[in-house]
Each structure stands twice: as C-alpha cells, then as structure tokens.
Design a protein around this motif. Structure first.
Motif, short mmCIF file in Angstrom:
data_model
loop_
_atom_site.label_atom_id
_atom_site.label_comp_id
_atom_site.label_asym_id
_atom_site.label_seq_id
_atom_site.Cartn_x
_atom_site.Cartn_y
_atom_site.Cartn_z
N ARG A 128 44.23 66.88 51.66
CA ARG A 128 45.41 67.21 52.47
C ARG A 128 45.81 66.03 53.36
N TYR A 132 49.13 63.48 53.41
CA TYR A 132 49.90 63.22 54.62
C TYR A 132 50.09 61.72 54.87
N TYR A 133 49.03 60.94 54.66
CA TYR A 133 49.08 59.51 54.96
C TYR A 133 49.62 58.67 53.81
#
Length: 155
Positions: A128, A132-133
């Motif tokens: 997750r 996101y990054y």
C-alpha cells in the motif's frame, strides 16, 4: 480512527501543544540547527532519530524542542535542500525491514501461524505504501518483493 487489520478502534493520542514561536530558553541560530541536522544525516540517522537527538542533546548543549518552529522549515525539507535524504522513505524502510525479519523467522519456524499472519499484514502495508510513493519518491515501475527489499536493506 480504526486500525487497519483488526476490528478494534485505535486509541487516541496526545496532540502537540500549539505554539507560534520557539521557547525563550531555546535560542539557537537556525543555521546551526540546519548544519547539525545535515551532520546527523550524514552519520546515518533517520529523520525521526535526528528529531529525538535534537530534542535530547540539542545544538551546543541547548535542546531544540521543535525544528520547524526554530528554523521555519520541516526537518525533511532541510534534508532535501542539502541532498541528505535517503533513497527510500523512512516509514517504508522500517516496514520493509520488519517484513524481511518476519519472513526469515517464518522460514525457520513454519508452524508459527501468528507471525505468518503478521507477515501478511506487514507486506500488505508495504504494498500500500509503495503504491502511495510510486512515481514521486520511488521509481514508477517499483514493485515490492522479498528479494528487492533484502537488497535495498543491505545497502
């Protein structure tokens, strides 16, 4: 806020006291703080560890309760300006480290079902966070796997 992998609610935590300016007793120059932050980063400390060191030891013996109040910049902004950031964000690095340690433990103890579940939950959090990054702080084609995490952590 609810927990990610259980049905229980999270416990509330304390908030930082609202302050507009640094305390009077902490009158260290902003340039000294920035140089100390860069120095600690070059010694291999992560941003959270740098904040604790500044809080406990300070600069020239004077503690720094809040870097942002004292300098006007966040600690990570100071590190970015001086090219002292790490390749992987700190939260992702810590989760990947935990996942690698859990995987090695599960390999040695295959009947440890509780830690098998902890490994699944941790790897889920890692995936997750990678999502996101991805693109900003990681390469756009970065994919998490045990082998990739192991090589990144050895560097």
């Amino acid at each position: 806020m609810a927990r990610m992998h259980t049905r229980r609610r999270g416990s509330s935590g304390s908030d930082k006291p609202a302050a507009d300016e640094p305390p009077e007793w902490s009158d260290v120059d902003a340039e000294d703080i920035e140089s100390r932050v860069v120095e600690l980063a070059e010694q291999g400390y992560e941003p959270s560890q740098i904040g604790m060191k500044l809080r406990d030891e300070g600069v020239t013996g004077t503690p720094i309760p809040d870097v942002k109040l004292a300098t006007g910049k966040k600690l990570t902004e100071i590190l970015e300006e001086n090219d002292a950031t790490s390749d992987i964000p700190e939260d992702l690095y810590n989760l990947m480290d935990r996942a690698v340690r859990l995987r090695e433990h599960v390999r040695e103890n295959p009947q440890d079902y509780q830690n098998k579940r902890a490994l699944q939950n941790t790897e889920s959090k890692v995936r997750r966070l990678v999502k996101y990054y991805r693109g900003d702080e990681l390469e756009p084609d970065f994919q998490y796997s045990y082998d990739v995490a192991k090589t990144l952590l050895e560097d």
